[in-house]
Motif scaffolding. Sequence first.
Motif, short mmCIF file in Angstrom:
data_model
loop_
_atom_site.label_atom_id
_atom_site.label_comp_id
_atom_site.label_asym_id
_atom_site.label_seq_id
_atom_site.Cartn_x
_atom_site.Cartn_y
_atom_site.Cartn_z
N UNK A 66 -2.90 -7.50 -7.97
CA UNK A 66 -3.04 -6.06 -7.72
C UNK A 66 -3.12 -5.77 -6.22
N UNK A 67 -3.88 -6.57 -5.49
CA UNK A 67 -4.01 -6.38 -4.04
C UNK A 67 -2.68 -6.63 -3.35
N UNK A 68 -1.99 -7.69 -3.77
CA UNK A 68 -0.68 -8.00 -3.16
C UNK A 68 0.31 -6.87 -3.41
N UNK A 69 0.26 -6.30 -4.62
CA UNK A 69 1.14 -5.18 -4.94
C UNK A 69 0.83 -3.97 -4.08
N UNK A 84 -6.01 7.74 -2.20
CA UNK A 84 -6.60 7.68 -3.54
C UNK A 84 -6.70 6.24 -4.04
N UNK A 85 -5.71 5.42 -3.70
CA UNK A 85 -5.76 4.01 -4.10
C UNK A 85 -6.86 3.27 -3.35
N UNK A 88 -14.40 -5.28 0.59
CA UNK A 88 -13.80 -6.59 0.87
C UNK A 88 -12.30 -6.58 0.62
N UNK A 89 -11.86 -5.83 -0.39
CA UNK A 89 -10.43 -5.73 -0.67
C UNK A 89 -9.72 -4.91 0.41
N UNK A 145 -6.91 -13.82 -10.77
CA UNK A 145 -5.49 -13.85 -10.47
C UNK A 145 -4.87 -12.46 -10.61
N UNK A 146 -5.29 -11.72 -11.63
CA UNK A 146 -4.80 -10.35 -11.81
C UNK A 146 -5.22 -9.46 -10.64
#
Length: 481
Positions: free
Chosen positions: A12-15, A59-60, A67-68, A7-8
């Motif tokens: 993080x991906x949504x952010x 950088x991110x 996959x992300x 979930x975290x």
Amino acid sequence: MTDVIDQEHQTEIATLIRDIRDVMAKNRLVEDLVDRSQENNHTLVETIVHKQNLTRLTKKLERLHPADIALILEALPHDERMTIWELVHSDFDGEVLLEVSDAVRESLLDAMDQNELVKAANTLDADELADLAPDLPEHVMQEVFTTLPLADREKLKFALSYGEDTVGALMDFDLVTVRADVDIDVVLRYLRRMDNLPDHTDKIFVIDRYGQFEGVLHLKTLLLSDPNAEVSRVMAREVVRFHPEDKARGTADAFERYDLISAPVTDESNRLIGRVTVDAVVDFIRESSDEERLAQVGLREEEDIFAPIMRSVKNRAPWLAVNLVTALIASRVIGLFDGAIEQLVALAALMPIVAGMGGNVGNQTITMIVRELAFRKLGNDDIRLLYSKELRIALINGLFWGSLLGLITLALYQEPALSLVMTTAVTLNFLTAALFGVTIPVVRMKLGRDPALGSSVLITAITDSGGFFIFLGLATLFLLR
């Protein structure tokens, strides 16, 4: 704990996706403000701001798994997607292309030139390249093929020779093999000299000098056995194995049933040619589930939600046309009973209930049958049993829910005859829904078609028209004089 971490990670991906959208919006704002400015250095200002924002995003992205990155690309509109795609390091292009959906992959490939495509393809293993090959231009594949080592060429040709729904398309060639006549200590020393083990390695495959498969040596057994013991004494000889022509659906079922992480793939002469791993099976199950859900509503392929409008229109058009025809048929059925509806207005309020509940029953039946057909081919005896079972279930449910609706109708309209018609119509439409819920996918299977494709559209049309006809027909016979 795993659920919390997952979930975290999703958060993080949504952010990050929101950050990307914000950066893209700021860039567009800067461009607009600079264009309105009369200063001579506006181009320099714009360039600096762009570079600062894009460098931060780069950088991110470098810290993310392919996959992300694929998930982020799928979530972005076309222009923003192309901007982010240019920021992805070329070493990861091939892996990202494998992870994105087919529709999004098409847009990414269109944006790449031949050199970029060849470079991306050359970063992949033979089994991975086989997955990407159908989407690459022929001239690109020819160039890639000529640059491969001879052994990888043979592996690629082998993988491409099997259909997408077979084990041959799922297997990979990255595995560890040992001989049965060596000691455990020799195997341990051999493994220590390796830089790393192939992903999802839970067992080592045992072959003879001719490449014939003899068994497997589980890593747990390897670690706990006497170092002086021969592999032949501790290896497992009776193991689940597959052939490249086996259906992928059956393989997925076996992985679930036997809790497999990897399994050998052997040819007709028992020669070890590769392995299937759980990650490939999970990917296959996910893709098949997506295709099945799309097929049930008449979509033949996954659609990029940010695709050009006309492409989406063409993708959705065929079964919408079918739906239009069936809706017209349903309207004509209602038109046949205009007089009955005018005399008893309650019919107009009740007939959608009969049709709607019948559609639900039909979709339940089709879902069960399509799922069963996906895992195995049904014989005539199986089909007869399915008809018998589904019709009995429909009869029981029809009598129960039809009686309940009959009582509700009686309470609302104080008409015993109308209540009886309601009960009978619901029961008959349930039986109709169950009959066609089995028939539609079975007939499509017999014709060599996808049993799921458009089945939801067809059953809804049948239960709507059938429900209206049954209910209004019974009402005309028994309620009107």
